[in-house]
Enzyme design. Structure first.
Site, short mmCIF file in Angstrom:
data_model
loop_
_atom_site.label_atom_id
_atom_site.label_comp_id
_atom_site.label_asym_id
_atom_site.label_seq_id
_atom_site.Cartn_x
_atom_site.Cartn_y
_atom_site.Cartn_z
N THR A 28 -0.97 1.44 9.28
CA THR A 28 -0.74 1.54 7.84
C THR A 28 0.76 1.58 7.56
O THR A 28 1.51 2.21 8.31
CB THR A 28 -1.40 2.81 7.29
OG1 THR A 28 -2.81 2.72 7.49
CG2 THR A 28 -1.12 2.99 5.81
N ASP A 85 0.93 -0.66 15.10
CA ASP A 85 1.32 0.11 13.91
C ASP A 85 2.82 0.36 13.96
O ASP A 85 3.46 0.21 15.00
CB ASP A 85 0.56 1.44 13.90
CG ASP A 85 0.59 2.12 12.53
OD1 ASP A 85 1.13 1.54 11.57
OD2 ASP A 85 0.06 3.25 12.44
N LYS A 98 4.98 9.84 12.52
CA LYS A 98 4.24 8.94 11.65
C LYS A 98 3.63 9.76 10.51
O LYS A 98 3.57 10.97 10.58
CB LYS A 98 3.15 8.21 12.42
CG LYS A 98 3.71 7.23 13.46
CD LYS A 98 2.63 6.57 14.31
CE LYS A 98 1.55 5.92 13.50
NZ LYS A 98 2.07 4.96 12.49
N GLY A 100 4.33 8.82 7.03
CA GLY A 100 5.02 8.62 5.75
C GLY A 100 4.10 8.05 4.69
O GLY A 100 4.25 8.32 3.50
N GLY A 101 3.11 7.27 5.13
CA GLY A 101 2.12 6.72 4.21
C GLY A 101 0.90 7.59 4.06
O GLY A 101 -0.02 7.25 3.30
N GLU A 107 -4.68 7.26 11.81
CA GLU A 107 -3.83 6.53 12.75
C GLU A 107 -3.93 7.13 14.15
O GLU A 107 -4.03 6.40 15.14
CB GLU A 107 -2.37 6.55 12.26
CG GLU A 107 -2.13 5.70 11.03
CD GLU A 107 -0.75 5.89 10.42
OE1 GLU A 107 -0.34 5.04 9.61
OE2 GLU A 107 -0.07 6.88 10.76
#
Length: 222
Positions: A28, A85, A98, A100-101, A107
Site C-alpha cells: 500500500t 511494497d 511502515k 504511513g498509509g 502489510e
C-alpha cells in the site's frame, strides 16, 4: 530525475521478482501504486494477487488484476511467491518503518505469508537508525491512553492520527522523536502492550531485498 520518476523506475525493476503463475502480495502507498500500474502489463502471467489494504485491492481490480483474500489464497498455495511494497524508511540491517498509509497490520500479515519480501523505495528512505519517520502503532481504541503513555515514556511524542481509522476499525498512534537502535527489541516490546495490534517496525518481517531508486538508476541491497 524526479522522485515520482524514481518511483516508477523502481516499480518496474520489481517486476523481475514476480513469479509466473503465482499469487503475488501487493503493498500500500504511492510506490506500491506505481508497482500495481507496472504489474498490469503482465497481469496475464500471474494467478492473481493479495492486497494489503482496501485501497490497493480497488486499484488492482481497476487494472483487471484478480484479487484473492489471503485465507483463500493460502488454500491454493502454501505461501505467496513474493510480497512487493514500499517503506517509509529503512536502516542498514534492512529493518523498515511502515504504516504511513495506515495499512501496517495487513502489510505485516501479507509479508509473513510470503516467501520473499521485496521492498521498493527511493534513496530518501535510507537512514542510519529508524525513527526519523514517526513510528505508527495500530491500537484498539480502548487502549489509546495506555499506549500513548507507554510511547511517551520511551522518549517519543505520541499523538493520535486525526480523522483516520484503519481497515480493521482501529486507530493509529504516531510516535515522533524516537531514535531506534534496536529495532527488533522495540518491535517486540511494543507488541506486548495490551491493546496494540501491531507497530510499524518491520524487523521480523524485514525486507529480503531492497530495490532503491537513485538518479543514477536502481540499486539492489540484498
Amino acid at each position: 530525475m524526479t522522485q515520482d520518476e524514481m518511483k516508477e523506475e523502481v516499480a518496474k525493476a520489481a517486476l523481475a521478482y514476480v513469479v509466473q503463475d503465482s499469487i503475488v502480495g501487493v503493498g500500500t502507498g504511492s510506490t506500491a501504486n506505481k508497482f500495481i500500474d507496472a504489474l498490469a502489463t503482465m497481469k496475464d502471467d500471474i494467478k492473481g494477487t493479495v492486497a494489503s489494504s482496501e485501497a490497493t485491492a480497488e486499484r488492482l481490480r481497476g487494472h483487471g488484476i484478480p484479487v484473492f483474500e489471503l485465507n483463500d489464497a493460502l488454500t491454493q498455495v502454501s505461501k505467496l511467491s513474493v510480497y512487493i511494497d514500499g517503506a517509509d524508511e529503512f536502516d542498514p540491517q534492512k529493518n523498515l518503518t511502515k504504516g504511513g498509509g495506515g495499512a501496517l497490520t495487513r502489510e505485516k500479515i501479507v509479508a509473513a505469508a510470503s516467501e520473499k519480501f521485496i521492498c521498493i523505495v527511493d534513496e530518501s528512505k535510507q537512514v542510519e537508525h529508524l525513527g526519523a519517520f514517526p513510528l505508527p502503532i495500530e491500537v484498539i481504541p480502548m487502549a489509546e491512553t495506555l499506549v500513548m503513555s507507554i510511547a511517551n515514556n520511551l522518549g517519543g511524542r505520541a499523538q493520535v492520527r486525526e480523522g483516520f481509522t484503519t481497515d480493521n476499525g482501529n486507530i493509529i498512534i504516531d510516535v515522533n522523536g524516537l531514535t531506534i537502535k534496536n529495532a527488533r527489541q522495540l518491535e517486540d516490546d511494543l507488541n506486548q502492550v495490551p491493546g496494540v495490534v501491531t507497530n510499524g517496525i518491520f524487523s521480523h518481517q524485514g525486507a529480503d531485498v531492497i530495490l532503491m531508486a537513485t538518479p543514477q538508476g536502481v540499486k539492489t541491497i540484498a
